[in-house]
Design a protein around this motif. Structure first.
Motif, PDB file in Angstrom:
ATOM      1  N   THR A 136       0.804  -1.225   0.000  1.00 19.96           N
ATOM      2  CA  THR A 136       0.000   0.000   0.000  1.00 19.96           C
ATOM      3  C   THR A 136       0.837   1.275   0.000  1.00 19.96           C
ATOM      4  OG1 THR A 136      -0.061  -0.190   2.416  1.00 19.96           O
ATOM      5  CG2 THR A 136      -1.921  -1.104   1.188  1.00 19.96           C
ATOM      6  N   ARG A 137       2.140   1.153   0.122  1.00 21.45           N
ATOM      7  CA  ARG A 137       3.013   2.324   0.202  1.00 21.45           C
ATOM      8  C   ARG A 137       3.869   2.434  -1.065  1.00 21.45           C
ATOM      9  NH1 ARG A 137      -0.177   2.957   3.657  1.00 21.45           N
ATOM     10  NH2 ARG A 137       0.176   3.534   5.848  1.00 21.45           N
ATOM     11  N   PRO A 138       4.494   3.603  -1.301  1.00 20.36           N
ATOM     12  CA  PRO A 138       5.378   3.746  -2.455  1.00 20.36           C
ATOM     13  C   PRO A 138       6.477   2.684  -2.455  1.00 20.36           C
ATOM     14  CG  PRO A 138       4.920   5.892  -1.504  1.00 20.36           C
ATOM     15  CD  PRO A 138       4.341   4.875  -0.558  1.00 20.36           C
ATOM     16  N   VAL A 139       6.845   2.223  -3.636  1.00 19.22           N
ATOM     17  CA  VAL A 139       7.849   1.165  -3.773  1.00 19.22           C
ATOM     18  C   VAL A 139       9.229   1.728  -3.459  1.00 19.22           C
ATOM     19  CG1 VAL A 139       8.936  -0.454  -5.376  1.00 19.22           C
ATOM     20  CG2 VAL A 139       6.464  -0.005  -5.521  1.00 19.22           C
ATOM     21  N   GLU A 251       2.745  -1.401   7.546  1.00 19.94           N
ATOM     22  CA  GLU A 251       2.409   0.011   7.322  1.00 19.94           C
ATOM     23  C   GLU A 251       2.820   0.867   8.512  1.00 19.94           C
ATOM     24  OE1 GLU A 251      -1.569  -0.499   4.486  1.00 19.94           O
ATOM     25  OE2 GLU A 251      -1.766  -0.383   6.671  1.00 19.94           O
ATOM     26  N   GLU A 252       2.534   0.386   9.711  1.00 18.56           N
ATOM     27  CA  GLU A 252       2.891   1.150  10.899  1.00 18.56           C
ATOM     28  C   GLU A 252       4.398   1.300  11.026  1.00 18.56           C
ATOM     29  OE1 GLU A 252       1.049  -1.072  13.983  1.00 18.56           O
ATOM     30  OE2 GLU A 252      -0.987  -0.321  13.570  1.00 18.56           O
ATOM     31  N   ALA A 253       5.129   0.215  10.750  1.00 17.81           N
ATOM     32  CA  ALA A 253       6.588   0.290  10.818  1.00 17.81           C
ATOM     33  C   ALA A 253       7.131   1.255   9.778  1.00 17.81           C
ATOM     34  CB  ALA A 253       7.183  -1.103  10.610  1.00 17.81           C
ATOM     35  N   ARG A 254       6.567   1.216   8.587  1.00 15.23           N
ATOM     36  CA  ARG A 254       7.019   2.103   7.512  1.00 15.23           C
ATOM     37  C   ARG A 254       6.715   3.557   7.850  1.00 15.23           C
ATOM     38  NH1 ARG A 254       7.340   1.163   1.932  1.00 15.23           N
ATOM     39  NH2 ARG A 254       7.990   3.085   0.888  1.00 15.23           N
ATOM     40  N   ASP A 255       5.508   3.821   8.328  1.00 15.89           N
ATOM     41  CA  ASP A 255       5.114   5.192   8.639  1.00 15.89           C
ATOM     42  C   ASP A 255       5.938   5.761   9.788  1.00 15.89           C
ATOM     43  OD1 ASP A 255       3.254   4.949   6.637  1.00 15.89           O
ATOM     44  OD2 ASP A 255       1.564   4.591   7.990  1.00 15.89           O
ATOM     45  N   THR A 256       6.280   4.911  10.747  1.00 19.43           N
ATOM     46  CA  THR A 256       7.098   5.367  11.869  1.00 19.43           C
ATOM     47  C   THR A 256       8.483   5.763  11.407  1.00 19.43           C
ATOM     48  OG1 THR A 256       5.902   3.935  13.409  1.00 19.43           O
ATOM     49  CG2 THR A 256       8.075   4.695  14.095  1.00 19.43           C
ATOM     50  N   ALA A 257       8.987   5.037  10.417  1.00 20.89           N
ATOM     51  CA  ALA A 257      10.354   5.282   9.946  1.00 20.89           C
ATOM     52  C   ALA A 257      10.464   6.500   9.054  1.00 20.89           C
ATOM     53  CB  ALA A 257      10.866   4.055   9.193  1.00 20.89           C
ATOM     54  N   GLU A 258       9.348   6.882   8.420  1.00 17.93           N
ATOM     55  CA  GLU A 258       9.423   7.967   7.462  1.00 17.93           C
ATOM     56  C   GLU A 258       9.410   9.336   8.139  1.00 17.93           C
ATOM     57  OE1 GLU A 258       6.173   7.207   4.862  1.00 17.93           O
ATOM     58  OE2 GLU A 258       7.340   5.874   3.564  1.00 17.93           O
ATOM     59  N   LEU A 259       9.915  10.300   7.433  1.00 16.53           N
ATOM     60  CA  LEU A 259       9.874  11.680   7.915  1.00 16.53           C
ATOM     61  C   LEU A 259       8.433  12.162   7.956  1.00 16.53           C
ATOM     62  CD1 LEU A 259      12.848  13.155   5.880  1.00 16.53           C
ATOM     63  CD2 LEU A 259      12.830  12.585   8.291  1.00 16.53           C
ATOM     64  N   PRO A 260       8.115  13.075   8.836  1.00 22.84           N
ATOM     65  CA  PRO A 260       6.728  13.537   8.944  1.00 22.84           C
ATOM     66  C   PRO A 260       6.260  14.319   7.732  1.00 22.84           C
ATOM     67  CG  PRO A 260       8.181  14.839  10.352  1.00 22.84           C
ATOM     68  CD  PRO A 260       8.984  13.678   9.855  1.00 22.84           C
ATOM     69  N   GLU A 261       7.163  14.834   6.964  1.00 19.05           N
ATOM     70  CA  GLU A 261       6.754  15.572   5.764  1.00 19.05           C
ATOM     71  C   GLU A 261       7.843  15.436   4.714  1.00 19.05           C
ATOM     72  OE1 GLU A 261       6.236  19.574   6.908  1.00 19.05           O
ATOM     73  OE2 GLU A 261       8.268  19.834   7.656  1.00 19.05           O
ATOM     74  N   ALA A 262       7.452  15.639   3.470  1.00 16.83           N
ATOM     75  CA  ALA A 262       8.395  15.494   2.360  1.00 16.83           C
ATOM     76  C   ALA A 262       9.472  16.568   2.450  1.00 16.83           C
ATOM     77  CB  ALA A 262       7.646  15.611   1.031  1.00 16.83           C
ATOM     78  N   SER A 263      10.698  16.187   2.106  1.00 19.99           N
ATOM     79  CA  SER A 263      11.789  17.150   2.125  1.00 19.99           C
ATOM     80  C   SER A 263      11.698  18.071   0.919  1.00 19.99           C
ATOM     81  CB  SER A 263      13.129  16.411   2.086  1.00 19.99           C
ATOM     82  OG  SER A 263      13.313  15.786   0.834  1.00 19.99           O
ATOM     83  N   GLY A 264      12.375  19.211   1.006  1.00 20.47           N
ATOM     84  CA  GLY A 264      12.396  20.134  -0.129  1.00 20.47           C
ATOM     85  C   GLY A 264      12.979  19.495  -1.369  1.00 20.47           C
ATOM     86  N   THR A 325      10.037  10.573  -0.424  1.00 21.55           N
ATOM     87  CA  THR A 325       8.970   9.851  -1.093  1.00 21.55           C
ATOM     88  C   THR A 325       8.465  10.647  -2.279  1.00 21.55           C
ATOM     89  OG1 THR A 325       8.278   8.806   0.961  1.00 21.55           O
ATOM     90  CG2 THR A 325       6.674   8.870  -0.827  1.00 21.55           C
ATOM     91  N   ASP A 326       8.296   9.923  -3.402  1.00 18.37           N
ATOM     92  CA  ASP A 326       7.775  10.525  -4.613  1.00 18.37           C
ATOM     93  C   ASP A 326       6.282  10.258  -4.651  1.00 18.37           C
ATOM     94  OD1 ASP A 326       6.936  10.944  -7.176  1.00 18.37           O
ATOM     95  OD2 ASP A 326       8.938  10.673  -7.980  1.00 18.37           O
ATOM     96  N   ALA A 327       5.479  11.275  -4.399  1.00 18.96           N
ATOM     97  CA  ALA A 327       4.054  11.073  -4.225  1.00 18.96           C
ATOM     98  C   ALA A 327       3.352  10.625  -5.496  1.00 18.96           C
ATOM     99  CB  ALA A 327       3.410  12.369  -3.710  1.00 18.96           C
ATOM    100  N   GLU A 328       3.656  11.232  -6.621  1.00 21.65           N
ATOM    101  CA  GLU A 328       2.915  10.938  -7.839  1.00 21.65           C
ATOM    102  C   GLU A 328       3.243   9.558  -8.368  1.00 21.65           C
ATOM    103  OE1 GLU A 328       2.495  12.868 -12.209  1.00 21.65           O
ATOM    104  OE2 GLU A 328       4.450  12.334 -11.516  1.00 21.65           O
TER     105      GLU A 328
END
Length: 348
Positions: A136-139, A251-264, A325-328
C-alpha cells in the motif's frame, strides 16, 4: 573480436540490463526493460550463444509453430538498440535475458565487449528483491554503485553489501573493474505477494531510471495497471485476517520510519518530473528471489498444502532513517531500512 554490422553510430549510449531469475522478484526488472523495448520498438542486433551459458534442464527451450513449421526458441540474452528522441536524443542499448547457469565471468566479459564496441558511457542494471514492505506504500527504490565518485555525482549509495549475490552484482563489479561506470537500481517487492506481474514495482523502476539518465519514458498503461494491481492485492489481503494484520504492521513500521513531511529535495524532484511530462510531448525462474539478507523467499499469499503460512513479524526500523517519497509515481528513494547495496540491494 565483436563485429556489429548494421548498428549505426550511437548517441551518448546507455546500456540498460535486466535478467530473469533470482534478481527479478515479481518479474519487475525484466518487465521494465521489455517495456522500453516495446515502447521504442527496439531492434535486436545480437544474442549470446545459449549453449555457452544455460542449462537447458533448468531453462527449457520452447517449441512453436510458424506457418506450420516447427521452430525452437532457446533461452538466452538478447541485445537491442532504441533511440530516444527529443531535444537531446540519445540511444539505449537494452539487454534482456535470463540469469546464466554457468560461466558468469565469460558472460559478463561478452556483454562488456559489446559495451566497449558501442561506446557505452554508463551501464544501469535493474533488479527486484523481496522485502518487508507493504504493497500500500510507495515502492522503495535503492540506487547503488561501487564507484565512490559516481555515487557522489549521481546521488547514489556506495555499495557496502556482503553476502550471496546474483548476476546483477557480478556484472556491476565486472563493469567497475573494466572502468565502465555502472549503477544498480533495486525495487523492493512485498514478499507476501511476490508472484508476477508487479506493475507497481516496474513503474517505480522506470521512474527512477527516467530521473537517473534524464530521458522521458512513455509509461503507456503502466500507471493504471499499477492501480489495478494494488486494488487486487487489497482484496486478497482483506480475505485473510492474518495477512491483513501483517500488512497493517508493515504500514505502521514504515510510517514510523518515514519523515513527517516530504523534504524540499523530494518536492523539487516531483515538480521537475511534472514539468517534463507537461512540456514533453511524444518521445522520439525456478527457485526463489533475492531478499534483503541475501536469502531466498516465497510468497505468503500463495496457498500451500497445509494452508497459508503466517508471515513473521517484521523488525521495527530505525526512526532516524532518511527517506524521500515521490508522491505521484509511488517511488521512494533514500537510505535506511533498504539494503545499502544495489548489487545487493539485497542481494543482487
Amino acid at each position: 573480436m565483436i563485429e556489429l554490422e548494421g548498428v549505426p553510430e550511437l548517441i551518448d549510449p546507455v546500456m540498460v540490463a535486466a535478467f530473469e531469475g533470482w534478481n527479478d522478484a515479481g518479474d519487475a526488472a525484466s518487465t521494465a526493460v521489455a517495456h522500453l523495448d516495446r515502447e521504442w520498438k527496439g531492434e535486436v542486433f545480437a544474442a549470446l550463444d545459449a549453449e555457452d551459458y544455460y542449462d537447458f534442464q533448468v531453462n527449457r527451450p520452447t517449441v512453436w509453430l510458424d506457418g506450420g513449421v516447427r521452430k525452437i526458441t532457446w533461452p538466452t540474452t538478447r541485445l537491442s538498440v532504441v533511440r530516444v528522441g527529443g531535444d537531446k536524443p540519445r540511444d539505449l542499448v537494452l539487454v534482456r535475458g535470463i540469469e546464466p547457469s554457468m560461466r558468469w565471468r565469460s558472460f559478463c566479459n561478452e556483454l562488456l565487449g559489446f559495451a566497449h564496441e558501442l561506446g557505452v558511457e554508463l551501464v544501469v542494471i535493474l533488479g527486484a528483491l523481496l522485502g518487508d514492505t507493504p504493497h500500500t506504500r510507495p515502492v522503495p527504490i535503492s540506487g547503488t554503485t561501487s564507484d565512490p565518485d559516481l555515487a557522489q555525482r549521481m546521488d547514489l549509495e556506495e555499495t557496502k553489501y556482503e553476502g550471496p549475490t546474483g548476476i546483477v552484482g557480478i556484472l556491476q563489479e565486472a563493469c567497475t573493474h573494466a572502468g565502465v561506470p555502472a549503477v544498480s537500481l533495486w525495487a523492493a517487492v512485498p514478499h507476501y505477494v511476490s508472484q508476477p506481474p508487479n506493475p507497481k514495482a516496474t513503474l517505480a523502476l522506470l521512474n527512477r531510471l527516467e530521473d537517473l539518465i534524464d530521458v522521458r519514458i512513455p509509461l503507456g498503461e503502466l500507471a493504471e495497471d499499477a492501480r489495478a494491481w494494488q486494488v487486487g492485492v487489497d482484496q486478497l489481503a482483506a480475505e485473510d485476517t492474518e495477512v491483513a494484520e501483517y500488512v497493517q504492521t508493515l504500514e505502521e513500521a514504515r510510517d514510523t520510519a518515514e519523515l513527517p513531511e516530504a523534504s524540499g529535495e523530494a518536492i523539487a524532484r516531483e515538480f521537475e518530473r511534472y514539468l517534463r511530462r507537461r512540456d514533453g510531448g511524444q518521445p522520439g525462474q525456478p527457485g526463489g528471489h533475492a531478499t534483503a539478507d541475501g536469502s531466498d523467499s516465497t510468497a505468503y499469499l500463495r496457498d500451500a498444502p497445509g494452508g497459508r503460512t503466517k508471515p513473521p513479524k517484521p523488525p521495527r526500523p530505525e526512526t532516524d532513517r532518511d527517506t524521500d517519497t515521490d508522491a505521484e509515481t509511488g517511488t521512494e528513494t533514500g537510505t535506511g531500512a533498504e539494503p545499502d547495496d544495489g548489487d545487493s540491494a539485497s542481494e543482487d
